[in-house]
Each structure stands twice: as C-alpha cells, then as structure tokens.
Design a protein around this motif. Structure first.
Motif, PDB file in Angstrom:
ATOM      1  N   ARG A   1      -1.238  59.719 118.587  1.00  0.00           N
ATOM      2  CA  ARG A   1      -2.157  58.578 118.573  1.00  0.00           C
ATOM      3  C   ARG A   1      -1.576  57.433 119.405  1.00  0.00           C
ATOM      4  O   ARG A   1      -0.373  57.381 119.653  1.00  0.00           O
ATOM      5  CB  ARG A   1      -2.406  58.123 117.137  1.00  0.00           C
ATOM      6  N   THR A   2      -2.436  56.511 119.809  1.00  0.00           N
ATOM      7  CA  THR A   2      -1.965  55.393 120.623  1.00  0.00           C
ATOM      8  C   THR A   2      -1.252  54.378 119.744  1.00  0.00           C
ATOM      9  O   THR A   2      -1.615  54.177 118.578  1.00  0.00           O
ATOM     10  CB  THR A   2      -3.133  54.713 121.366  1.00  0.00           C
ATOM     11  N   TRP A   3      -0.245  53.721 120.322  1.00  0.00           N
ATOM     12  CA  TRP A   3       0.556  52.769 119.572  1.00  0.00           C
ATOM     13  C   TRP A   3      -0.258  51.582 119.041  1.00  0.00           C
ATOM     14  O   TRP A   3      -0.082  51.184 117.890  1.00  0.00           O
ATOM     15  CB  TRP A   3       1.716  52.287 120.433  1.00  0.00           C
ATOM     16  N   PRO A   4      -1.166  50.966 119.822  1.00  0.00           N
ATOM     17  CA  PRO A   4      -1.940  49.839 119.264  1.00  0.00           C
ATOM     18  C   PRO A   4      -2.715  50.209 118.002  1.00  0.00           C
ATOM     19  O   PRO A   4      -2.801  49.418 117.065  1.00  0.00           O
ATOM     20  CB  PRO A   4      -2.878  49.453 120.414  1.00  0.00           C
ATOM     21  N   VAL A   5      -3.280  51.424 117.960  1.00  0.00           N
ATOM     22  CA  VAL A   5      -4.027  51.855 116.780  1.00  0.00           C
ATOM     23  C   VAL A   5      -3.090  52.027 115.590  1.00  0.00           C
ATOM     24  O   VAL A   5      -3.379  51.577 114.466  1.00  0.00           O
ATOM     25  CB  VAL A   5      -4.775  53.176 117.071  1.00  0.00           C
ATOM     26  N   VAL A   6      -1.953  52.680 115.820  1.00  0.00           N
ATOM     27  CA  VAL A   6      -0.986  52.876 114.739  1.00  0.00           C
ATOM     28  C   VAL A   6      -0.463  51.535 114.241  1.00  0.00           C
ATOM     29  O   VAL A   6      -0.314  51.316 113.031  1.00  0.00           O
ATOM     30  CB  VAL A   6       0.183  53.764 115.233  1.00  0.00           C
ATOM     31  N   GLN A   7      -0.208  50.611 115.160  1.00  0.00           N
ATOM     32  CA  GLN A   7       0.310  49.289 114.773  1.00  0.00           C
ATOM     33  C   GLN A   7      -0.683  48.554 113.878  1.00  0.00           C
ATOM     34  O   GLN A   7      -0.298  47.947 112.876  1.00  0.00           O
ATOM     35  CB  GLN A   7       0.603  48.466 116.028  1.00  0.00           C
ATOM     36  N   ARG A   8      -1.981  48.612 114.221  1.00  0.00           N
ATOM     37  CA  ARG A   8      -2.994  47.931 113.403  1.00  0.00           C
ATOM     38  C   ARG A   8      -3.102  48.558 112.013  1.00  0.00           C
ATOM     39  O   ARG A   8      -3.356  47.860 111.029  1.00  0.00           O
ATOM     40  CB  ARG A   8      -4.348  47.980 114.098  1.00  0.00           C
ATOM     41  N   ASN A   9      -2.910  49.859 111.919  1.00  0.00           N
ATOM     42  CA  ASN A   9      -3.038  50.539 110.633  1.00  0.00           C
ATOM     43  C   ASN A   9      -1.838  50.295 109.722  1.00  0.00           C
ATOM     44  O   ASN A   9      -2.000  50.167 108.503  1.00  0.00           O
ATOM     45  CB  ASN A   9      -3.215  52.046 110.847  1.00  0.00           C
ATOM     46  N   VAL A  10      -0.642  50.242 110.301  1.00  0.00           N
ATOM     47  CA  VAL A  10       0.583  50.181 109.494  1.00  0.00           C
ATOM     48  C   VAL A  10       0.968  48.750 109.171  1.00  0.00           C
ATOM     49  O   VAL A  10       1.427  48.458 108.060  1.00  0.00           O
ATOM     50  CB  VAL A  10       1.739  50.902 110.224  1.00  0.00           C
ATOM     51  N   PHE A  11       0.773  47.836 110.125  1.00  0.00           N
ATOM     52  CA  PHE A  11       1.273  46.476 109.955  1.00  0.00           C
ATOM     53  C   PHE A  11       0.126  45.502 109.702  1.00  0.00           C
ATOM     54  O   PHE A  11      -0.945  45.610 110.303  1.00  0.00           O
ATOM     55  CB  PHE A  11       2.074  46.046 111.181  1.00  0.00           C
TER      56      PHE A  11
ATOM     57  N   LEU B   1       6.946  42.277 113.097  1.00  0.00           N
ATOM     58  CA  LEU B   1       5.809  42.945 112.463  1.00  0.00           C
ATOM     59  C   LEU B   1       6.005  42.984 110.956  1.00  0.00           C
ATOM     60  O   LEU B   1       7.087  43.340 110.477  1.00  0.00           O
ATOM     61  CB  LEU B   1       5.658  44.363 113.015  1.00  0.00           C
ATOM     62  N   VAL B   2       4.966  42.626 110.210  1.00  0.00           N
ATOM     63  CA  VAL B   2       5.032  42.568 108.754  1.00  0.00           C
ATOM     64  C   VAL B   2       4.070  43.601 108.183  1.00  0.00           C
ATOM     65  O   VAL B   2       2.881  43.633 108.528  1.00  0.00           O
ATOM     66  CB  VAL B   2       4.655  41.160 108.227  1.00  0.00           C
ATOM     67  N   THR B   3       4.582  44.484 107.301  1.00  0.00           N
ATOM     68  CA  THR B   3       3.753  45.514 106.685  1.00  0.00           C
ATOM     69  C   THR B   3       2.936  44.923 105.538  1.00  0.00           C
ATOM     70  O   THR B   3       3.121  43.781 105.132  1.00  0.00           O
ATOM     71  CB  THR B   3       4.610  46.668 106.148  1.00  0.00           C
ATOM     72  N   HIS B   4       2.031  45.737 105.009  1.00  0.00           N
ATOM     73  CA  HIS B   4       1.216  45.303 103.873  1.00  0.00           C
ATOM     74  C   HIS B   4       2.079  45.074 102.634  1.00  0.00           C
ATOM     75  O   HIS B   4       1.673  44.337 101.729  1.00  0.00           O
ATOM     76  CB  HIS B   4       0.135  46.351 103.568  1.00  0.00           C
ATOM     77  N   GLN B   5       3.250  45.706 102.559  1.00  0.00           N
ATOM     78  CA  GLN B   5       4.156  45.542 101.420  1.00  0.00           C
ATOM     79  C   GLN B   5       5.126  44.379 101.613  1.00  0.00           C
ATOM     80  O   GLN B   5       5.973  44.129 100.770  1.00  0.00           O
ATOM     81  CB  GLN B   5       4.959  46.829 101.177  1.00  0.00           C
ATOM     82  N   GLY B   6       5.014  43.682 102.737  1.00  0.00           N
ATOM     83  CA  GLY B   6       5.871  42.531 102.975  1.00  0.00           C
ATOM     84  C   GLY B   6       7.165  42.840 103.701  1.00  0.00           C
ATOM     85  O   GLY B   6       8.004  41.950 103.869  1.00  0.00           O
ATOM     86  N   GLN B   7       7.369  44.092 104.125  1.00  0.00           N
ATOM     87  CA  GLN B   7       8.560  44.414 104.905  1.00  0.00           C
ATOM     88  C   GLN B   7       8.435  43.826 106.310  1.00  0.00           C
ATOM     89  O   GLN B   7       7.355  43.823 106.904  1.00  0.00           O
ATOM     90  CB  GLN B   7       8.760  45.929 105.007  1.00  0.00           C
ATOM     91  N   VAL B   8       9.569  43.356 106.846  1.00  0.00           N
ATOM     92  CA  VAL B   8       9.580  42.718 108.157  1.00  0.00           C
ATOM     93  C   VAL B   8      10.370  43.596 109.120  1.00  0.00           C
ATOM     94  O   VAL B   8      11.513  43.981 108.827  1.00  0.00           O
ATOM     95  CB  VAL B   8      10.210  41.308 108.088  1.00  0.00           C
ATOM     96  N   PHE B   9       9.750  43.918 110.262  1.00  0.00           N
ATOM     97  CA  PHE B   9      10.393  44.782 111.249  1.00  0.00           C
ATOM     98  C   PHE B   9      10.475  44.054 112.587  1.00  0.00           C
ATOM     99  O   PHE B   9       9.515  43.433 113.039  1.00  0.00           O
ATOM    100  CB  PHE B   9       9.606  46.078 111.440  1.00  0.00           C
ATOM    101  N   GLN B  10      11.660  44.153 113.180  1.00  0.00           N
ATOM    102  CA  GLN B  10      11.886  43.573 114.505  1.00  0.00           C
ATOM    103  C   GLN B  10      11.609  44.644 115.548  1.00  0.00           C
ATOM    104  O   GLN B  10      12.131  45.763 115.462  1.00  0.00           O
ATOM    105  CB  GLN B  10      13.321  43.073 114.605  1.00  0.00           C
TER     106      GLN B  10
END
Length: 377
Positions: A97-107, A116-125
């Motif tokens: 899958r394309t990265w923009p789509v995956v990014q919108r779904n996960v973060f 990037l901040v996940t729905h659970q509040g995890q922060v990723f650099q």
C-alpha cells in the motif's frame, strides 16, 4: 645421396618443428597460468559471495532486532519491505500500500515538531533518506514517547523546584506592597486630610494593589507552565488586547506604544490570555527599565513555519554576559523586581511549542521576541 636442396628443406622443416614445439610449450604454460588465475578468481568470487551472504544475514538480523520501524518505499511511494517492528506498528497488510494511506490510517496527527502521534498517544519521530532516484526511500520510525514523557517530567520537576523558591521570594515581595496599601488605607479616614491628599493616597493604594495583582498573576502563570486551552486566534486581536490592557500604565509612564501592521493578520493556535500576559510582561519590562519617554514598538515577522512577535524598546540595553540569564526565574536587575515576568514569557512560549529570545546592544535598546509556529493554512 640427398641433394643440397633436399637437405636445405629438411633443415627448414626441423627449424619449423622446433619453433612449433616452443610455441606449443608457451601456449601450454599460458593455458596453465590462465587456469590457475581462473581458479583464483573463482575462489575470490566464492569468498565475496560468502561475505555478501554474511553481511546480508547480519543486516537481516539487525533489522529484525532493531526496535525502530524500518520501511522501504518504491518510487511510487508503495511499501515494499518492512522489518518486524514496522509490521507490528503498521500491520502486515501495509505491504504493497502507499505510505500516505498507511500514515493516515495508523497515525492520528502530526504535531508541531513534525512527529507522528498514534491514536493511543504514542509519539514517533520520522526520518527518511533516498535510496536512489529510480528506486525509492527508506523511512525510519523511532518511538520517542518515553523521551517526551521524561522531558515533561523533568520540566514539571523544575517548575516544582522553582515554585519552592518562588514561594519564599513572593512572601517577601508581597509584604512590601501589602504593607504600603494597609498604611495608606489606614490614613484615608483621617479627618485632617484634604481631598487632594485622599486622592493621592487612593492612587497609592491602587498602585500597590495592581502590583500585588501582577505578582499573583505571574506566579499562577509560571506555576502552570504557560499551559491553557489552545484555540485558533488572530495575532491582530492578540496585540490589540495587549495594548488595551497596557493603555493606563503606558499613559502614566508618558510612554509611546505602537504596533506595526505590515505583516497582516496571521492565525496561530494558542491561548489568548496566556499570550497576552506574556506580551504585557515584555512591555512592562521595557517600562520598568526606561524612566520616562519610552518608545516601545510591537511588530510581527513571518518565516516559512513560524512567526516572531517582537517587542522593541529604546532602553539602556542589556550587557552581553547577562543575556542568557534574563529568562531564568528570579533573575532581576531591579530592586523591586520578582524575576518572574520574563520567566513567564519563556514558559508561555514553550507551552505553545515555541521559544522566547532576546537581542540587545547596550545604549541602543533591546528586542524581545516570542517565536510561535504558524497555524496550517
């Protein structure tokens, strides 16, 4: 008996055979050397293949053990490879899958620091590098949640430590204006006072109470680290509110406060009251250091992602060795200062994911600025 001609031909044939034998021997030697060289090259190639396999195996094991998520994208931004950490974060179905789509779904969102901040509040650099113009990119996603929480914990601990110092300092700072106010109030009922004297004492009481109010406001603002509700707001409205709140003191100080509108009306996310308090502290700081006829100008400068709200004055300036101290709590060059005004400015700026800065030349005045991230257009 052989003729001379026959003998000559036999001699030529013998020489030819001798030359042929020499050539054959040389060719045999060259062939043997070539076979040996070929065998050496095959050994080297086999060794190189073995080394490449070992390196590939090490890299594979490293990627499997790496806690960070590694994602390989092709030139169309499709995910082609992921290590186990990336599969756990993005899901196995993310491959292809394309990265923009995956990014919108996960973060859930991207914060002002680009993390990037996940729905659970995890922060990723997120970091990335190009593999090749025709191949794609490698993305590296590193979990910095614990580091951010540790930063907040350290910041909270520093504020609590400062609050202990602040309590002791404020006890002394509050005593003076409170004693003055009580003294003037006790004199207001004296029968021998004229109306002019009563008005003078009333103004003294009002000034002392304003001083007390300013101390308490700075204490509360610093104690909460500048944090409050954050909403979209207009910089023009922010400056207008600040100037209205300062109008009385500016007039009493015979000062001139102006605003440069050339940057236009910009939008930011923030707390109107907190930012207005910070700007008022910057103007009050200038008024405190300029006895009379202060010229103070508020201006706004915009960069690609930030704006600077700048307060310039024509004061005495600050020595270079003291510039790094001015935003520290309880540092002040005035006998009646608390040292909290500029500390509040820094706390408010940092709570808005920005920073406070200062530039000054002794004898030519100072510039204080609050740098804030712009609201996405």
């Amino acid at each position: 008996m052989q003729s001379a001609e026959q003998q000559e031909r036999i001699k030529e044939l013998e020489e030819a055979f001798a030359l042929f034998n020499q050539t054959s021997e040389r060719l045999t030697e060259s062939y043997n050397a070539l076979q040996k060289r070929t065998a050496d090259l095959q050994d080297q190639l086999a060794q190189s293949d073995l080394e490449k396999k070992r390196m590939a195996d090490r890299l594979t094991r490293l990627l499997q053990l790496l806690p960070a998520s590694v994602v390989v994208l092709d030139r169309e931004n499709r995910i082609t490879e992921m290590n186990p950490s990336a599969e756990n974060l993005l899901g196995e179905d993310a491959k292809g899958r394309t990265w923009p789509v995956v990014q919108r779904n996960v973060f859930l969102e991207k914060n002002s620091a680009g993390e990037l901040v996940t729905h659970q509040g995890q922060v990723f650099q997120l970091a990335n590098t190009a593999l090749d113009q025709e191949v794609g990119r490698i993305l590296l996603l590193q979990d910095v949640t614990d580091a951010r929480r540790l930063q907040e914990h350290v910041s909270r601990h520093q504020r609590l430590t400062s609050m202990g110092e602040m309590a002791a300092s404020l006890a002394h700072q509050i005593r003076t204006p409170l004693s003055s106010a009580l003294l003037y109030v006790s004199q207001l009922n004296a029968a021998e006072l004229t109306q002019a004297q009563r008005e003078k004492f009333a103004l003294k009481v009002q000034s002392s109470l304003h001083h007390l109010e300013s101390l308490v406001q700075d204490m509360l603002q610093y104690a909460k680290g500048g944090k409050s509700s954050r909403k979209p707001l207009s910089v023009e409205e922010l400056v207008a509110l600040t100037m209205r709140n300062l109008e009385e003191r500016v007039n009493n100080a015979h000062a001139h406060l102006s605003y440069d509108h050339s940057a236009g009306d910009l939008q930011i996310n923030g707390d109107m009251d907190g930012l207005s308090t910070a700007l008022q502290n910057l103007v009050n700081n200038a008024l405190d250091h300029i006895p009379d006829q202060a010229l103070i100008r508020i201006s706004v400068k915009r960069s690609e992602a930030y704006i600077d709200i700048i307060v310039s004055d024509n004061g005495p300036g600050i020595e270079a060795e003291n510039l790094h101290k001015v935003f520290e709590p309880f540092y002040t060059s005035r006998a009646k200062g608390t040292g909290l005004g500029l500390a509040v400015v820094r706390a408010v700026a940092e709570a808005h994911h920005g920073e406070a800065w200062v530039k000054s030349i002794v004898g030519y005045g100072s510039q204080f600025g609050i740098r804030l991230p712009l609201e996405a257009e």
